[in-house]
Design a protein around this motif. Structure first.
Motif, PDB file in Angstrom:
ATOM      1  N   LEU A   1      -1.762   8.936   4.983  1.00 55.77           N
ATOM      2  CA  LEU A   1      -2.390   7.626   5.008  1.00 55.77           C
ATOM      3  C   LEU A   1      -3.291   7.392   3.806  1.00 55.77           C
ATOM      4  O   LEU A   1      -3.404   6.268   3.324  1.00 55.77           O
ATOM      5  CB  LEU A   1      -3.164   7.433   6.318  1.00 55.77           C
ATOM      6  N   GLY A   2      -3.896   8.430   3.272  1.00 54.42           N
ATOM      7  CA  GLY A   2      -4.756   8.300   2.096  1.00 54.42           C
ATOM      8  C   GLY A   2      -4.034   7.771   0.866  1.00 54.42           C
ATOM      9  O   GLY A   2      -4.658   7.298  -0.078  1.00 54.42           O
ATOM     10  N   LEU A   3      -2.700   7.842   0.874  1.00 55.05           N
ATOM     11  CA  LEU A   3      -1.909   7.309  -0.243  1.00 55.05           C
ATOM     12  C   LEU A   3      -1.700   5.800  -0.125  1.00 55.05           C
ATOM     13  O   LEU A   3      -1.286   5.155  -1.078  1.00 55.05           O
ATOM     14  CB  LEU A   3      -0.555   8.015  -0.319  1.00 55.05           C
ATOM     15  N   PHE A   4      -1.977   5.265   1.046  1.00 57.23           N
ATOM     16  CA  PHE A   4      -1.772   3.833   1.301  1.00 57.23           C
ATOM     17  C   PHE A   4      -3.037   3.072   0.889  1.00 57.23           C
ATOM     18  O   PHE A   4      -3.778   2.550   1.701  1.00 57.23           O
ATOM     19  CB  PHE A   4      -1.435   3.624   2.780  1.00 57.23           C
ATOM     20  N   THR A   5      -3.258   3.027  -0.417  1.00 58.01           N
ATOM     21  CA  THR A   5      -4.458   2.410  -0.969  1.00 58.01           C
ATOM     22  C   THR A   5      -4.212   0.934  -1.282  1.00 58.01           C
ATOM     23  O   THR A   5      -3.079   0.445  -1.198  1.00 58.01           O
ATOM     24  CB  THR A   5      -4.867   3.110  -2.276  1.00 58.01           C
ATOM     25  N   ARG A   6      -5.257   0.276  -1.686  1.00 59.26           N
ATOM     26  CA  ARG A   6      -5.150  -1.140  -2.072  1.00 59.26           C
ATOM     27  C   ARG A   6      -4.177  -1.314  -3.237  1.00 59.26           C
ATOM     28  O   ARG A   6      -3.340  -2.217  -3.226  1.00 59.26           O
ATOM     29  CB  ARG A   6      -6.544  -1.646  -2.435  1.00 59.26           C
ATOM     30  N   ASP A   7      -4.285  -0.438  -4.248  1.00 61.20           N
ATOM     31  CA  ASP A   7      -3.362  -0.521  -5.384  1.00 61.20           C
ATOM     32  C   ASP A   7      -1.928  -0.218  -4.976  1.00 61.20           C
ATOM     33  O   ASP A   7      -0.987  -0.852  -5.457  1.00 61.20           O
ATOM     34  CB  ASP A   7      -3.787   0.430  -6.507  1.00 61.20           C
ATOM     35  N   ALA A   8      -1.735   0.754  -4.095  1.00 58.51           N
ATOM     36  CA  ALA A   8      -0.384   1.064  -3.624  1.00 58.51           C
ATOM     37  C   ALA A   8       0.197  -0.131  -2.880  1.00 58.51           C
ATOM     38  O   ALA A   8       1.375  -0.475  -3.056  1.00 58.51           O
ATOM     39  CB  ALA A   8      -0.407   2.301  -2.724  1.00 58.51           C
ATOM     40  N   THR A   9      -0.632  -0.786  -2.073  1.00 58.90           N
ATOM     41  CA  THR A   9      -0.188  -1.974  -1.338  1.00 58.90           C
ATOM     42  C   THR A   9       0.183  -3.091  -2.303  1.00 58.90           C
ATOM     43  O   THR A   9       1.216  -3.740  -2.138  1.00 58.90           O
ATOM     44  CB  THR A   9      -1.299  -2.439  -0.370  1.00 58.90           C
ATOM     45  N   LYS A  10      -0.645  -3.314  -3.322  1.00 57.15           N
ATOM     46  CA  LYS A  10      -0.340  -4.336  -4.339  1.00 57.15           C
ATOM     47  C   LYS A  10       0.987  -4.028  -5.029  1.00 57.15           C
ATOM     48  O   LYS A  10       1.806  -4.918  -5.233  1.00 57.15           O
ATOM     49  CB  LYS A  10      -1.441  -4.376  -5.408  1.00 57.15           C
ATOM     50  N   PHE A  11       1.157  -2.771  -5.409  1.00 56.57           N
ATOM     51  CA  PHE A  11       2.380  -2.365  -6.101  1.00 56.57           C
ATOM     52  C   PHE A  11       3.611  -2.605  -5.229  1.00 56.57           C
ATOM     53  O   PHE A  11       4.595  -3.216  -5.671  1.00 56.57           O
ATOM     54  CB  PHE A  11       2.281  -0.896  -6.513  1.00 56.57           C
ATOM     55  N   LEU A  12       3.568  -2.157  -3.983  1.00 51.11           N
ATOM     56  CA  LEU A  12       4.703  -2.358  -3.079  1.00 51.11           C
ATOM     57  C   LEU A  12       4.990  -3.835  -2.849  1.00 51.11           C
ATOM     58  O   LEU A  12       6.152  -4.258  -2.811  1.00 51.11           O
ATOM     59  CB  LEU A  12       4.457  -1.653  -1.748  1.00 51.11           C
ATOM     60  N   HIS A  13       3.943  -4.631  -2.717  1.00 47.64           N
ATOM     61  CA  HIS A  13       4.124  -6.076  -2.518  1.00 47.64           C
ATOM     62  C   HIS A  13       4.773  -6.704  -3.751  1.00 47.64           C
ATOM     63  O   HIS A  13       5.699  -7.513  -3.633  1.00 47.64           O
ATOM     64  CB  HIS A  13       2.784  -6.732  -2.204  1.00 47.64           C
ATOM     65  N   ARG A  14       4.320  -6.315  -4.927  1.00 46.97           N
ATOM     66  CA  ARG A  14       4.878  -6.887  -6.169  1.00 46.97           C
ATOM     67  C   ARG A  14       6.338  -6.494  -6.379  1.00 46.97           C
ATOM     68  O   ARG A  14       7.149  -7.330  -6.772  1.00 46.97           O
ATOM     69  CB  ARG A  14       4.022  -6.477  -7.363  1.00 46.97           C
ATOM     70  N   ILE A  15       6.657  -5.234  -6.129  1.00 43.70           N
ATOM     71  CA  ILE A  15       8.058  -4.857  -6.352  1.00 43.70           C
ATOM     72  C   ILE A  15       8.963  -5.457  -5.285  1.00 43.70           C
ATOM     73  O   ILE A  15      10.115  -5.776  -5.577  1.00 43.70           O
ATOM     74  CB  ILE A  15       8.268  -3.333  -6.505  1.00 43.70           C
ATOM     75  N   SER A  16       8.459  -5.635  -4.074  1.00 40.86           N
ATOM     76  CA  SER A  16       9.298  -6.287  -3.061  1.00 40.86           C
ATOM     77  C   SER A  16       9.547  -7.740  -3.436  1.00 40.86           C
ATOM     78  O   SER A  16      10.631  -8.273  -3.209  1.00 40.86           O
ATOM     79  CB  SER A  16       8.688  -6.169  -1.666  1.00 40.86           C
ATOM     80  N   LYS A  17       8.559  -8.386  -4.072  1.00 39.18           N
ATOM     81  CA  LYS A  17       8.739  -9.764  -4.540  1.00 39.18           C
ATOM     82  C   LYS A  17       9.751  -9.816  -5.691  1.00 39.18           C
ATOM     83  O   LYS A  17      10.622 -10.683  -5.709  1.00 39.18           O
ATOM     84  CB  LYS A  17       7.409 -10.369  -4.965  1.00 39.18           C
ATOM     85  N   VAL A  18       9.630  -8.887  -6.640  1.00 41.08           N
ATOM     86  CA  VAL A  18      10.596  -8.818  -7.750  1.00 41.08           C
ATOM     87  C   VAL A  18      12.005  -8.654  -7.191  1.00 41.08           C
ATOM     88  O   VAL A  18      12.935  -9.359  -7.587  1.00 41.08           O
ATOM     89  CB  VAL A  18      10.256  -7.652  -8.715  1.00 41.08           C
TER      90      VAL A  18
END
Length: 173
Positions: free
Chosen positions: A59-76
């Protein structure tokens, strides 16, 4: 392996935008790879089966930046590579990943959600992977016969030619 991806260490060397750009480049390469396989096999190959190994995810890997990154690549992927993903199978998934999945899945349409499986044990994921990927192309660590290569891709054997992914559905917009 996705499971131990510490995004804060990566962003010490680069930016989230450059990571998204790299993801876009990888997706473009996958499209080219599908085109090459279409020519090689004499039929349309346009869907990808993606395996993500979540071993060591916490769970410690699920950071704000990780969430932003996953959201951006899912949008791409949604905006520029629609209907490319045939299936996505997360293997070696720890229990805590289900918490993160509940957040991530909200960003995806129901059709995409249905193509994603999160599986914990080899007894669960090996049969699923073998049903999606020819055993000759599936790497040994996931129950197949292929040797892993330096780049993490299994080599396409001549025996696997007859079993290549052949889905050719029209892209829905």
């Amino acid at each position: 392996q996705f499971g131990n991806f510490e995004i804060w260490k990566v962003t010490e060397q680069t930016t989230l935008e450059k990571l998204v750009d790299h993801h876009t480049w990888c997706q473009e390469r996958h499209v080219a790879y599908c085109r090459e396989n279409s020519e090689r096999f004499g039929r349309i190959v346009e869907k990808l089966t993606i395996i993500i190994d979540a071993k060591d995810w916490r769970l410690g890997l699920f950071t704000r930046d990780a969430t932003k990154f996953l959201h951006r690549i899912s949008k791409v992927d949604s905006d520029h590579f629609p209907e490319r993903m045939g299936n996505l199978v997360v293997v070696n998934a720890p229990m805590l990943l289900s918490v993160a999945w509940k957040v991530i899945r909200a960003w995806l349409d129901p059709k995409t959600q249905a193509r994603i499986q999160i599986l914990r044990h080899p007894s669960d994921f090996v049969p699923v992977l073998k049903s999606l990927i020819d055993e000759e192309q599936l790497v040994e660590e996931y129950g197949g016969k292929a040797k892993s290569t330096l780049h993490g891709e299994a080599a396409v054997s001549p025996e696997a030619k007859a079993h290549a992914t052949t889905e050719s559905e029209a892209v829905e917009k």
